[in-house]
Design an enzyme around this catalytic site. Structure first.
Site: not given
Ligand code: ADP
Length: 548
Positions: A189, A334, A445, A450
């Protein structure tokens, strides 16, 4: 006195058991894929499981040993699905890489993960060829196609054809049984600062997440469903659907790279899809197509929308005009990723329609397996009154404990327990409905992907005419958020919007380049010298981007 041990079998929660279960109990159920080549491929869970076993044999023949990472650069399709199971099921780690990232970032991620094998779709052949010198850990390249689509010449050493690898095996392979805490898959990420970070899932966390995701008040997956995950398999395992669908024996439909409204609607109709999932931007494309072409949805009953806040108007249009129930969800890489979903309980049925809508617009309630807390600036827990808003913390069976490699442990303590700080700011009401109100992490975003504001600021700061630069998120009707660059020029220096934006070319992926530049005399700062982004966001809240 010692506690009394239970007397139940120990059966580890392994990812291979999901595909094995589907092959045995829903063997004739189909997996349908729109291939990169454009045609439709269909086969069954029984066929898929056999090919997963052959793939496990092939990966071992390539020299993979337990713990090795198998990278993928691939769209949603049956071969990608087979790698999910063939790699993880044979104790390798399936490492999905986002092909939309900037090439250098892809190479950095593959090298950080030390990928030993890299499997990729035909569309990514030129990219992988270009990246070759930056992929020192990769020993074998596998092109996910058949012999007839293999290139006549390539710079890639050790390039295998996926179908040849499968054909060379006999499938006489038994899924190994091992500790359920073994790593199964890896997904990076983009961090707010520095390099991307990896979330390393385990077999146990993935299977528990699949159970949780399939619950009626979560995604509510069933054997009678036809599931089309629009959310990419390189983005947090397509929100777990490639695991939950075989768990319940649902038919799966993979859209390949064709994610525009028209292609998706065609597939929804042809395959009579009942359930789908994707970010708001995708649904905007679908709705626009339906409106322009005067079409309806004949089979789609519900969809999960998440990754960014679902606009209330989108929910209303899908529900009122097309009869599609919208389930608003919140999650993170996550968190594997599901955290909360917005579904009403029996006690909410009698509320006035407006209040019910208001609840459904929130990010929702935690699935069993996930625990939520909100804390104030003093680090103390805040009440669940729907008003107090604070940093959202989570803990649970499918939440990371630390990042992959030496990227660190982000956890913090609250009331004697360790929690993962999400970087989101939220309220929680008395019924447990969580609502995101802000974000404390410094990222943008856009269309579910991202963009690091700090990376954009660093590039701008490297321009000789820039004294200071800040990047903030600006509302956009299609992409939800787009980067807006705020610049203070050096005294006497000349710089205009076009030249500033041109400075980004070649330094970052095109879709990450800011949409607009605003020149100011000064950027507000805190007493300690940090830029006051909150103030900038307020100041430019009404700014209209050029193409909005
Ligand atoms: P995903 O896009 O699958 O949710 P990411 O790890 O890429 O996973 O992004 C997670 C972040 O996206 C969250 O921390 C939050 O900031 C934002 N996000 C996800 N879902 C929502 C939502 N429903 N509403 C608002 N923000 C969301």
């Amino acid at each position: 006195m010692a506690a009394m041990p239970g007397q139940m079998m120990q059966m580890p929660l392994l990812i291979s058991s999901l595909i094995r279960h589907a092959a045995r109990h829903s063997g004739d159920t189909e997996i349908v894929s729109r291939r990169v080549e454009g045609d439709i491929h269909r086969y069954t869970y029984r066929d898929a499981e056999l090919r997963c076993r052959k793939l496990a044999q092939a990966l071992a023949r390539l020299g993979c040993t337990p713990g090795d990472r198998v990278g993928t650069l691939a769209w949603n399709g049956y071969r990608h699905f087979e790698i999910y199971y063939g790699a993880s099921g044979s104790q390798l780690v399936c490492h999905t890489i986002n092909p939309r990232l900037f090439p250098e970032q892809i190479a950095w991620i593959a090298t950080d993960a030390a990928d030993r094998v890299l499997c990729f779709d035909l569309s990514f052949l030129p990219l992988v060829e270009q990246l070759l010198p930056a992929l020192p850990t990769v020993r074998h390249f596998v092109l996910m196609t058949d012999r007839s689509h293999m290139p006549a010449a390539t710079a890639l050493p050790n390039l295998s054809c996926y179908e040849d690898l499968i054909d060379a095996e006999d499938g006489r392979y038994s899924w190994p049984v091992f500790d359920e805490n073994t790593a199964s898959s890896l997904c990076y990420t983009s961090g707010t600062t520095g390099h991307p970070k990896g979330a390393l899932y385990s077999h146990r966390s993935s299977v528990l997440h699949a159970y949780g995701a399939a619950l009626p008040d979560a995604m509510g997956c069933s054997a009678s469903d036809v599931i089309l995950p629009v959310v990419p398999m390189f983005h947090v395992n397509a929100w777990g659907l490639p695991y939950s669908a075989p768990m319940v024996g649902a038919k799966l439909v993979f859209p390949g790279p064709f994610l525009d409204g028209k292609s998706l609607h065609e597939l929804f109709e042809q395959e009579q899809v009942t359930f789908s999932a994707g970010v708001p931007t995708v649904w905007l494309g679908v709705i626009n197509h339906l409106k322009c072409a005067g079409l309806k949805m004949s089979s789609l009953k519900r969809t999960v929308i998440g990754g960014a806040a679902c606009p209330p108007a989108m929910r209303q249009t899908l529900e009122n005009d097309y009869g599609v129930e919208v389930i608003h969800a919140w999650g993170m890489t996550e968190l594997s990723p599901l955290g909360t979903l917005s579904k009403l309980g029996a006690s909410h049925r009698h509320l006035p329609a407006e209040q019910r809508q208001h609840l459904l617009e929130k990010q929702g309630r935690a699935i069993f397996g996930i625990d939520l807390a909100i804390v104030g600036d003093d680090g103390q827990a805040l009440p669940w009154d729907g008003k107090a808003s604070g940093d959202l913390l989570v803990r649970g069976s499918w939440v990371i404990d630390r990042y992959f490699g030496d990227a660190g442990c982000p956890l913090r303590e609250l009331d004697g327990e360790m929690w993962f700080p999400t970087g989101d700011v939220a309220t929680i009401d008395t019924d447990g409905f969580m609502q995101i109100t802000d974000r404390s992490k410094d990222v943008i975003k856009s269309g579910g992907e991202w963009i690091s504001s700090i990376e954009l600021e660093n590039i701008a700061m490297a321009h000789p005419a820039v004294l200071e630069a800040a990047v903030i998120a600006c509302r956009h009707p299609k992409w939800d958020e787009r980067p807006l660059l705020v610049v203070v020029r050096k005294p006497g220096a000349e710089l205009d919007r076009e030249r500033m934006l041109a400075f980004y070319a070649g330094k970052i992926a095109k879709w990450q380049i800011p949409d607009d530049v605003i020149f100011v005399d000064e950027i507000p700062h805190t007493a300690t010298g940090k830029m006051l982004k909150m103030k900038l966001r307020q100041q430019f809240a009404g700014h209209t981007l050029p193409d909005a």
